[in-house]
Design a protein around this motif. Structure first.
Motif: not given
Length: 159
Positions: A121-123, A143-146, A150-151, A155-159
């Motif tokens: 799911f990452l570009t 960039q690290k924060y974005r 996103k990760i 994780i919250k959505r699918y796990w």
């Protein structure tokens, strides 16, 4: 010491150098030395039977011939049709750095599966940055924060 023994002592460094440049799977140093000496003796006997008309450097000729022989042997050893003869596993010394030693096997498997899902799911640019982070490289804080956000959302959505 006769001329043959001197020649065999002088080719040892040439064999060692060729061994470093062309690593053949399952060959050890003794194998390289044995094959090199066989080739050198064959060349020596050919020269005795048919002396060349022009002077030449035996050691240069030997190096070229032995290098070509090693390349041929490497191609034979790693040929596609011999893939089935090769080992299906990695040596333990090669795989010891693949996993975190503080985690058990199931945790390492879960980590690998999660990394594979993250890559989906990452570009491509985010994947490059994610891999840089895993290697411990410094990247821009925004960039690290974005990527982290996103990760975490995934994780919250699918796990």
């Amino acid at each position: 010491m006769d001329q043959l023994e001197i020649m065999l002592k002088k080719i040892a460094p040439i064999i060692m150098n060729c061994q470093k440049k062309t690593a053949i799977p399952s060959w050890e140093l003794d194998d390289y030395m044995q094959e090199g000496m066989i080739i050198a003796l064959e060349m020596y006997h050919q020269i005795l039977l048919n002396p060349p008309n022009t002077p030449f450097n035996f050691y240069v000729y030997f190096k070229v011939k032995f290098s070509c022989y090693l390349i041929d042997q490497h191609r034979k050893a790693t040929a596609f049709k011999r893939k089935f003869d090769q080992l299906d596993y990695y040596e333990l010394s090669e795989t010891i750095n693949l996993f975190d030693q503080r985690q058990n096997v199931s945790e390492n498997v879960m980590y690998d599966l999660l990394c594979q899902e993250i890559h989906l799911f990452l570009t491509p640019e985010e994947v490059r940055l994610f891999e840089a982070l895993k290697r411990g490289e410094k990247i821009d804080r925004n960039q690290k924060y974005r990527i982290k956000k996103k990760i975490m959302d995934y994780i919250k959505r699918y796990w």
